[in-house]
Design a protein around this motif. Sequence first.
Motif, PDB file in Angstrom:
ATOM      1  N   ASN A 102       8.456  -0.499   2.323  1.00  0.00           N
ATOM      2  CA  ASN A 102       8.340  -1.742   1.573  1.00  0.00           C
ATOM      3  C   ASN A 102       6.928  -2.289   1.722  1.00  0.00           C
ATOM      4  OD1 ASN A 102      10.468  -2.494  -0.021  1.00  0.00           O
ATOM      5  ND2 ASN A 102      11.523  -3.698   1.535  1.00  0.00           N
ATOM      6  N   ALA A 103       5.964  -1.406   1.912  1.00  0.00           N
ATOM      7  CA  ALA A 103       4.590  -1.821   2.202  1.00  0.00           C
ATOM      8  C   ALA A 103       3.979  -2.579   1.033  1.00  0.00           C
ATOM      9  CB  ALA A 103       3.737  -0.598   2.524  1.00  0.00           C
ATOM     10  N   THR A 104       2.988  -3.392   1.357  1.00  0.00           N
ATOM     11  CA  THR A 104       2.263  -4.148   0.351  1.00  0.00           C
ATOM     12  C   THR A 104       1.252  -3.254  -0.362  1.00  0.00           C
ATOM     13  OG1 THR A 104       0.479  -4.793   1.857  1.00  0.00           O
ATOM     14  CG2 THR A 104       2.454  -6.206   1.796  1.00  0.00           C
ATOM     15  N   THR A 105       0.733  -3.771  -1.459  1.00  0.00           N
ATOM     16  CA  THR A 105      -0.312  -3.046  -2.183  1.00  0.00           C
ATOM     17  C   THR A 105      -1.504  -2.766  -1.280  1.00  0.00           C
ATOM     18  OG1 THR A 105       0.342  -3.928  -4.334  1.00  0.00           O
ATOM     19  CG2 THR A 105      -1.948  -3.207  -4.099  1.00  0.00           C
ATOM     20  N   ALA A 106      -1.916  -3.768  -0.498  1.00  0.00           N
ATOM     21  CA  ALA A 106      -3.073  -3.591   0.388  1.00  0.00           C
ATOM     22  C   ALA A 106      -2.807  -2.518   1.438  1.00  0.00           C
ATOM     23  CB  ALA A 106      -3.429  -4.914   1.056  1.00  0.00           C
ATOM     24  N   LEU A 138       9.289   9.545  -4.871  1.00  0.00           N
ATOM     25  CA  LEU A 138       8.971   8.228  -5.413  1.00  0.00           C
ATOM     26  C   LEU A 138      10.147   7.678  -6.219  1.00  0.00           C
ATOM     27  CD1 LEU A 138       6.764   6.098  -5.614  1.00  0.00           C
ATOM     28  CD2 LEU A 138       5.935   7.235  -7.670  1.00  0.00           C
ATOM     29  N   GLY A 139      10.454   6.396  -5.974  1.00  0.00           N
ATOM     30  CA  GLY A 139      11.598   5.754  -6.612  1.00  0.00           C
ATOM     31  C   GLY A 139      12.828   5.744  -5.740  1.00  0.00           C
ATOM     32  N   ASN A 140      12.806   6.503  -4.645  1.00  0.00           N
ATOM     33  CA  ASN A 140      13.896   6.514  -3.672  1.00  0.00           C
ATOM     34  C   ASN A 140      13.320   6.199  -2.297  1.00  0.00           C
ATOM     35  OD1 ASN A 140      14.852   9.075  -5.730  1.00  0.00           O
ATOM     36  ND2 ASN A 140      16.289   7.402  -5.355  1.00  0.00           N
ATOM     37  N   GLY A 141      14.220   5.859  -1.343  1.00  0.00           N
ATOM     38  CA  GLY A 141      13.725   5.418  -0.052  1.00  0.00           C
ATOM     39  C   GLY A 141      13.001   4.092  -0.189  1.00  0.00           C
ATOM     40  N   ILE A 142      13.623   3.173  -0.934  1.00  0.00           N
ATOM     41  CA  ILE A 142      12.996   1.885  -1.199  1.00  0.00           C
ATOM     42  C   ILE A 142      14.098   0.847  -1.364  1.00  0.00           C
ATOM     43  CG2 ILE A 142      12.933   2.079  -3.732  1.00  0.00           C
ATOM     44  CD1 ILE A 142       9.925   1.104  -3.413  1.00  0.00           C
ATOM     45  N   ALA A 143      13.750  -0.419  -1.256  1.00  0.00           N
ATOM     46  CA  ALA A 143      14.743  -1.485  -1.374  1.00  0.00           C
ATOM     47  C   ALA A 143      15.427  -1.455  -2.737  1.00  0.00           C
ATOM     48  CB  ALA A 143      14.084  -2.843  -1.153  1.00  0.00           C
ATOM     49  N   ALA A 144      16.697  -1.863  -2.766  1.00  0.00           N
ATOM     50  CA  ALA A 144      17.447  -1.862  -4.023  1.00  0.00           C
ATOM     51  C   ALA A 144      16.900  -2.883  -5.001  1.00  0.00           C
ATOM     52  CB  ALA A 144      18.924  -2.132  -3.753  1.00  0.00           C
ATOM     53  N   GLN A 145      16.362  -4.000  -4.507  1.00  0.00           N
ATOM     54  CA  GLN A 145      15.777  -5.031  -5.357  1.00  0.00           C
ATOM     55  C   GLN A 145      14.329  -5.257  -4.951  1.00  0.00           C
ATOM     56  OE1 GLN A 145      18.265  -8.517  -5.138  1.00  0.00           O
ATOM     57  NE2 GLN A 145      19.785  -7.662  -6.545  1.00  0.00           N
ATOM     58  N   LEU A 146      13.445  -5.322  -5.950  1.00  0.00           N
ATOM     59  CA  LEU A 146      12.011  -5.471  -5.719  1.00  0.00           C
ATOM     60  C   LEU A 146      11.452  -6.586  -6.590  1.00  0.00           C
ATOM     61  CD1 LEU A 146      10.982  -1.701  -5.904  1.00  0.00           C
ATOM     62  CD2 LEU A 146      11.043  -3.085  -3.830  1.00  0.00           C
ATOM     63  N   PRO A 147      10.321  -7.178  -6.186  1.00  0.00           N
ATOM     64  CA  PRO A 147       9.634  -8.098  -7.097  1.00  0.00           C
ATOM     65  C   PRO A 147       9.234  -7.366  -8.383  1.00  0.00           C
ATOM     66  CG  PRO A 147       8.709  -8.186  -4.883  1.00  0.00           C
ATOM     67  CD  PRO A 147       9.630  -7.014  -4.912  1.00  0.00           C
ATOM     68  N   ILE A 167      -0.683   0.042   1.217  1.00  0.00           N
ATOM     69  CA  ILE A 167      -0.660   1.347   0.556  1.00  0.00           C
ATOM     70  C   ILE A 167      -2.083   1.812   0.246  1.00  0.00           C
ATOM     71  CG2 ILE A 167       0.006   2.549  -1.566  1.00  0.00           C
ATOM     72  CD1 ILE A 167       2.546   0.738  -1.552  1.00  0.00           C
ATOM     73  N   SER A 168      -2.890   0.907  -0.274  1.00  0.00           N
ATOM     74  CA  SER A 168      -4.265   1.257  -0.623  1.00  0.00           C
ATOM     75  C   SER A 168      -5.067   1.664   0.613  1.00  0.00           C
ATOM     76  CB  SER A 168      -4.944   0.082  -1.329  1.00  0.00           C
ATOM     77  OG  SER A 168      -4.287  -0.219  -2.548  1.00  0.00           O
ATOM     78  N   ALA A 169      -4.849   0.976   1.730  1.00  0.00           N
ATOM     79  CA  ALA A 169      -5.565   1.320   2.958  1.00  0.00           C
ATOM     80  C   ALA A 169      -5.178   2.709   3.451  1.00  0.00           C
ATOM     81  CB  ALA A 169      -5.276   0.273   4.032  1.00  0.00           C
ATOM     82  N   ALA A 170      -3.892   3.061   3.325  1.00  0.00           N
ATOM     83  CA  ALA A 170      -3.437   4.388   3.750  1.00  0.00           C
ATOM     84  C   ALA A 170      -4.050   5.471   2.874  1.00  0.00           C
ATOM     85  CB  ALA A 170      -1.917   4.451   3.699  1.00  0.00           C
ATOM     86  N   VAL A 171      -4.125   5.213   1.574  1.00  0.00           N
ATOM     87  CA  VAL A 171      -4.728   6.193   0.666  1.00  0.00           C
ATOM     88  C   VAL A 171      -6.215   6.337   0.970  1.00  0.00           C
ATOM     89  CG1 VAL A 171      -5.246   6.719  -1.746  1.00  0.00           C
ATOM     90  CG2 VAL A 171      -3.004   5.796  -1.125  1.00  0.00           C
ATOM     91  N   ILE A 197       6.385   0.661  -5.924  1.00  0.00           N
ATOM     92  CA  ILE A 197       6.459   1.706  -6.949  1.00  0.00           C
ATOM     93  C   ILE A 197       5.270   1.607  -7.891  1.00  0.00           C
ATOM     94  CG2 ILE A 197       7.770   2.568  -8.920  1.00  0.00           C
ATOM     95  CD1 ILE A 197      10.312   1.866  -7.448  1.00  0.00           C
ATOM     96  N   TRP A 198       4.994   0.402  -8.414  1.00  0.00           N
ATOM     97  CA  TRP A 198       3.862   0.240  -9.317  1.00  0.00           C
ATOM     98  C   TRP A 198       2.561   0.688  -8.649  1.00  0.00           C
ATOM     99  CZ3 TRP A 198       5.089   0.004 -14.049  1.00  0.00           C
ATOM    100  CH2 TRP A 198       6.125  -0.798 -14.538  1.00  0.00           C
ATOM    101  N   THR A 199       2.375   0.262  -7.405  1.00  0.00           N
ATOM    102  CA  THR A 199       1.126   0.585  -6.709  1.00  0.00           C
ATOM    103  C   THR A 199       0.939   2.084  -6.574  1.00  0.00           C
ATOM    104  OG1 THR A 199       1.263  -1.489  -5.470  1.00  0.00           O
ATOM    105  CG2 THR A 199      -0.172   0.225  -4.583  1.00  0.00           C
ATOM    106  N   GLN A 200       1.988   2.785  -6.209  1.00  0.00           N
ATOM    107  CA  GLN A 200       1.867   4.235  -6.029  1.00  0.00           C
ATOM    108  C   GLN A 200       1.732   4.967  -7.359  1.00  0.00           C
ATOM    109  OE1 GLN A 200       4.328   5.868  -2.524  1.00  0.00           O
ATOM    110  NE2 GLN A 200       5.269   3.865  -2.924  1.00  0.00           N
TER     111      GLN A 200
END
Length: 382
Positions: free
Chosen positions: A192-196, A212-221, A198-202, A227-230
């Motif tokens: 559930n990492a933030t955009t920042a 992608l699309g699995n292993g994530i919360a059922a509800q997202l902003p 995820i970007s730092a890891a990349v 998902i959008w960030t990745q």
Amino acid sequence: MSVVTTQVWGRDPETGQPRTITFMDGHISDIAPGGPDDGHWLSLGLFDLQLNGFGGHDLNGGTDPQTVRDLTLAVHGSGVSRFAPTLITASRAALIDALKAIAQARDSDPLVRHAIPFVHVEGPHIAPEDGPRGAHPAEHVRPLDLAEFDAWQAASGNLVGLVTLSPHWPETADYVRGLRSRGVHVALGHTNATTAQISAAVEAGAMLSTHLGNGIAAQLPRHPNPIWTQLAEDRLWASFIADGHHLPPETFKAMLRAKGLERSMLVSDAVALAGCPPAIYDMPVGGRVELKANGRLEVVGTPFLAGAAAGLPFGVATARRVAGLTLAEALRLATINPRTPFQLPALTVGAPADLLRFRLGDDGSIIPETVYVAGQPFPAKH
């Protein structure tokens, strides 16, 4: 010393025309147009980057070298030439034991060694919350630890080639750089990492989004979200589970379009019950689960998935159908693309003869006939 020469033929998925591939002592010596046309197709062998088990053989419920050897044969029988055994979140001792078992199996059999180029460790450094954690046991989720990683490599002879983690941990950038300096790839998943974050890891060197699309919360902003960030991050490849259950057809199609065929790959994420008959089972991971006739594997009494139960050929056919791909494009996602980041040889003269000879069903299904592993034929089982 005798040299064994073999010829196999089948239609080229790219052109639809017959071709003949010759190999000697397990390596391709010639690829030529023409040959008998009996309706079969011939492609580079499938490579599954994420496989937890198959045919009743489980890597995550306590394993030994014989289980790994039996699993390898079952995987070949399903239509796959090479794969990355995938170990999920577990205790330190359990991970070490599983890595030792895989290493011993490879040491005892040259074909197993070839079939398993490296191990994928998915966890234990993932998000601890329900939802993004998935079916991983909460009690064994723990922070990043380079000393623990080095213990994995010491136990296995440097066999770990890919680690999936959540980049929410404060030490992520240092950990990713540490693994990259050791020649190991890093993927992002169960997060559930933030955009920042995820970007730092990349920026530190992470190169893949795991299923992608699995292993994530059922509800997202609505936005931003992981998902959008990745999807937007062009430095990340993405793997997808195209079994018809983990991603709805329109979701898979949209994600594939966003990421692009050049940065996408298919994985089975198969568990031990893949290839088994429909029934209710008690499993070390997931507990009491039901494998339904349509291939959906659920925790009994819930709508939650307990893993994937379809092999990679099924995923190729599903991806082709729901995303409107050509046969060559769908196969690319499970042959060339998963090999590319790991610099594994593809279909070229001098490469190992890892091939798949198959038929197409009337419904577009991939029906394997023979799997070749470094030139060794394995009849597919249906």
